[in-house]
Design a protein around this motif. Structure first.
Motif, PDB file in Angstrom:
ATOM      1  N   PRO A  13       0.899  -1.245  -0.101  1.00  0.00           N
ATOM      2  CA  PRO A  13       0.065  -0.010   0.109  1.00  0.00           C
ATOM      3  C   PRO A  13       0.996   1.155  -0.318  1.00  0.00           C
ATOM      4  N   GLU A  39      -4.967  -6.466   2.229  1.00  0.00           N
ATOM      5  CA  GLU A  39      -5.103  -6.097   3.565  1.00  0.00           C
ATOM      6  C   GLU A  39      -5.673  -4.954   3.483  1.00  0.00           C
ATOM      7  N   ALA A  40      -6.538  -4.630   4.852  1.00  0.00           N
ATOM      8  CA  ALA A  40      -7.352  -3.448   4.856  1.00  0.00           C
ATOM      9  C   ALA A  40      -8.494  -3.155   3.918  1.00  0.00           C
ATOM     10  N   GLN A  42     -11.370  -4.232   4.432  1.00  0.00           N
ATOM     11  CA  GLN A  42     -12.797  -4.072   5.596  1.00  0.00           C
ATOM     12  C   GLN A  42     -12.313  -2.621   5.907  1.00  0.00           C
ATOM     13  N   HIS A  43     -11.209  -2.048   6.194  1.00  0.00           N
ATOM     14  CA  HIS A  43     -11.011  -0.584   6.480  1.00  0.00           C
ATOM     15  C   HIS A  43     -11.482   0.300   5.135  1.00  0.00           C
ATOM     16  N   TYR A  69      -4.679 -10.761   1.956  1.00  0.00           N
ATOM     17  CA  TYR A  69      -4.350 -10.783   3.220  1.00  0.00           C
ATOM     18  C   TYR A  69      -5.342 -10.106   3.978  1.00  0.00           C
TER      19      TYR A  69
ATOM     20  N   ASN B  18      -8.079   1.706  14.459  1.00  0.00           N
ATOM     21  CA  ASN B  18      -7.648   0.516  14.232  1.00  0.00           C
ATOM     22  C   ASN B  18      -7.779  -0.429  15.164  1.00  0.00           C
ATOM     23  N   VAL B  19      -7.484  -1.702  14.721  1.00  0.00           N
ATOM     24  CA  VAL B  19      -7.263  -2.833  15.642  1.00  0.00           C
ATOM     25  C   VAL B  19      -5.645  -2.599  16.097  1.00  0.00           C
ATOM     26  N   GLY B  38      -1.838  -5.618  14.298  1.00  0.00           N
ATOM     27  CA  GLY B  38      -3.232  -5.785  13.888  1.00  0.00           C
ATOM     28  C   GLY B  38      -3.361  -5.586  12.504  1.00  0.00           C
ATOM     29  N   GLU B  39      -4.417  -5.977  11.412  1.00  0.00           N
ATOM     30  CA  GLU B  39      -4.277  -5.648  10.275  1.00  0.00           C
ATOM     31  C   GLU B  39      -4.279  -4.224   9.981  1.00  0.00           C
ATOM     32  N   ALA B  40      -3.832  -3.757   8.888  1.00  0.00           N
ATOM     33  CA  ALA B  40      -3.551  -2.360   8.429  1.00  0.00           C
ATOM     34  C   ALA B  40      -2.656  -1.687   9.248  1.00  0.00           C
ATOM     35  N   THR B  41      -1.769  -2.369  10.217  1.00  0.00           N
ATOM     36  CA  THR B  41      -0.731  -1.492  10.906  1.00  0.00           C
ATOM     37  C   THR B  41       0.369  -1.070  10.032  1.00  0.00           C
ATOM     38  N   GLN B  42       0.558  -1.750   8.816  1.00  0.00           N
ATOM     39  CA  GLN B  42       1.485  -1.079   7.919  1.00  0.00           C
ATOM     40  C   GLN B  42       0.974   0.155   7.372  1.00  0.00           C
ATOM     41  N   HIS B  43      -0.409   0.185   7.039  1.00  0.00           N
ATOM     42  CA  HIS B  43      -1.094   1.416   6.575  1.00  0.00           C
ATOM     43  C   HIS B  43      -0.900   2.618   7.647  1.00  0.00           C
ATOM     44  N   TYR B  69      -2.930  -9.828  12.516  1.00  0.00           N
ATOM     45  CA  TYR B  69      -3.503  -9.846  11.148  1.00  0.00           C
ATOM     46  C   TYR B  69      -2.477  -9.033  10.259  1.00  0.00           C
ATOM     47  N   GLY B  70      -1.947  -8.127  10.818  1.00  0.00           N
ATOM     48  CA  GLY B  70      -0.982  -7.325   9.982  1.00  0.00           C
ATOM     49  C   GLY B  70       0.175  -7.758  10.017  1.00  0.00           C
TER      50      GLY B  70
END
Lengths: 321, 321
Positions: A13, A39-40, A42-43, A69, B18-19, B38-43, B69-70
């Motif tokens: 991303p 990934e993301a 759902q966000h 992911y 975020n999570v 958690g998912e989307a930590t990289q985001h 999940y991230g």
């Protein structure tokens, strides 16, 4: 028929582009279908009117992380938000193995029915108001394109033929128009398909996964109003990178779409090296993708953007919403 | 010592939270440590100055999806972005099994060294400028809290003792102050620890995973400047939900922190039912968490927010940045 891009970046991303996910929904109504789930995803959905509870099918093109992911998190959140409706997951078998492993190791439980279908050339399911089929692509792992064709087109009676057969207006007409076959009082069987036709051409979109041979889509794109295909690079960068990642350039996809006379083309899955605004003098710009494709394709050309939606109108025009 | 919250919601992301994921970094310098992913930590990281390439260790509290999940996406993006530096992953064994399964099924390859350490009570590693230890919590799966103690405090010479031993200022002083032991010309061995002390108290933060028994943290919180702990619910909602999910209320955590005389407490991991602004008359508000905790805790109290950072100053004050 509406297409909303939830992610348009390749691999990783960026601040402005998430990894792959595309929502397809009928022009009216809430049910919808998701193609890929990076990934993301759902966000991103939290920033659209699309409800995960109305999602009817998830079609995964291939097993690479930037395309799947986001699957465990989306499915887990559906559970947390009380989903009870069944959900269909379609993709290569590896997608199911991956999901099962994640569910097992992370103690993730789903109580709503989740059905997995391994994609192959015979795929023929209906979900979210679309009839869905698939074709295999060429990538460094098993990869697919999905064709979504509107499935709920009202039928129109062939009144001339009905009259020729001596059938007068009455309740039989209504049955036939609903797609039902019936037997007349005189014993004759009437098949709906013999006495009706679609009241208009169903809209068709083809959403392809990663692929270095667009020509593999020739069959699936027959009569399609729209092709959504990756153009990860411009031709010069594709040459620099080499053939191993098995991606397409804007030129390659544009030439194919032109040759097939596809009226509308949306390019997506851009390498993060292409920026909207230059920061340094040697930065590559996303508009180079457009410029390159424009040289070879004369139809309606668009570059996907995150959270942007397009409508395919009933007359096959592509309109940005 | 700086704490940045990358995710503060429990279970599922919301538009504003975020999570779980929390970044801990020294006051100066680029290396840092991540607790949960958690998912989307990289985001979220894309919206901070924290560089994934300078990340030295990831500490996972437990295997639930909203805490891990991230992980695959973050590790994959490090690879794409050319990371070569080693990375340490700490957590329950299930975290490693999960990651190995994801990597196998999704054909994800990592070339930089990735070391996994199964967490237990004997954990004692140094990463990102912190000495890291752990304590087991009470949750519906194996779950841990991590204690991060500044490890790079300059040493101060005990000049009085050096003089008492007849050692005059000279190159030996420099060796001892760098923490090096040495042998004098007369054959005596000097141990740095005998002649130096820390020039100041190391700052200590404890970041806990999901937990319904804060008292389990009594040992780990000895001398801590800051406790970061979940307060998923207010006491009334905890009672409604029942004990099965094994989470804490604001009251429960606040009572513990007060009893232990922990000077600074940051609550996080809020149920998505608590909103910042009410939409309907019966909406629950995030400020209720604060109000409840405030009744039982007299120290510095904060509620975590996504992308907010706090500094623990050298004198142990908690300052919002």
């Amino acid at each position: 028929m509406k297409i909303t891009f939830l992610g348009t970046s390749s691999g990783a991303p960026t601040r402005y582009r998430n990894v792959s996910a595309t929502a397809v929904q009928p022009e009216h109504g809430k049910p919808w279908v998701l193609v890929d789930c990076g990934e993301a995803t759902q966000h991103q959905l939290l920033r659209t009117p699309l409800s995960p509870l109305k999602l009817e099918a998830i079609l995964i093109t291939h097993i690479h992380g930037d395309h799947c992911y986001g699957l465990p998190g989306l499915l887990a959140s559906c559970q947390l938000n009380g989903r009870t409706a069944p959900l269909t997951l379609v993709g290569p078998v590896a997608v199911w193995e991956y999901l099962q492993a994640v569910m097992q190791f992370t103690e993730m439980q789903i109580d709503y029915p989740l059905q997995f279908l391994a994609v192959d050339e015979r795929l023929d399911i209906t979900a979210g108001g679309f009839q869905i089929s698939a074709a295999a692509l060429s990538h460094r792992t098993e990869c697919w394109a999905y064709r979504l064709r509107e499935s709920q087109i009202p039928l129109q009676l062939d009144v001339q033929r009905l009259r020729a057969e001596g059938i007068s207006p009455g309740p039989e007409y209504a049955h036939l128009q609903r797609g039902e076959d019936l037997q007349l009082a005189d014993g004759r069987w009437l098949s709906s398909t013999d006495f009706t036709r679609l009241s208009r051409k169903p809209r068709v979109a083809v959403i392809a996964g990663d692929n270095d041979r667009p020509e593999l889509l020739a069959g699936l794109c027959q009569g399609a109003d729209l092709l959504v295909h990756e153009a990860t690079y411009t031709a010069d960068i594709l040459q620099q990178v080499g053939p191993e990642p098995q991606h397409s350039s804007a030129e390659r996809v544009a030439r194919f779409a032109e040759q097939q006379r596809i009226p509308n083309l949306i390019l997506t899955h851009f390498s993060p090296r292409y920026l909207s605004k230059p920061r340094r003098s040697n930065d590559r710009l996303i508009c180079e993708i457009r410029t390159e494709a424009r040289q070879y394709f004369n139809g309606q050309l668009q570059l996907a953007e995150d959270l942007a939606s397009w409508l395919i109108s009933r007359d096959g025009m592509l309109l940005r919403l």
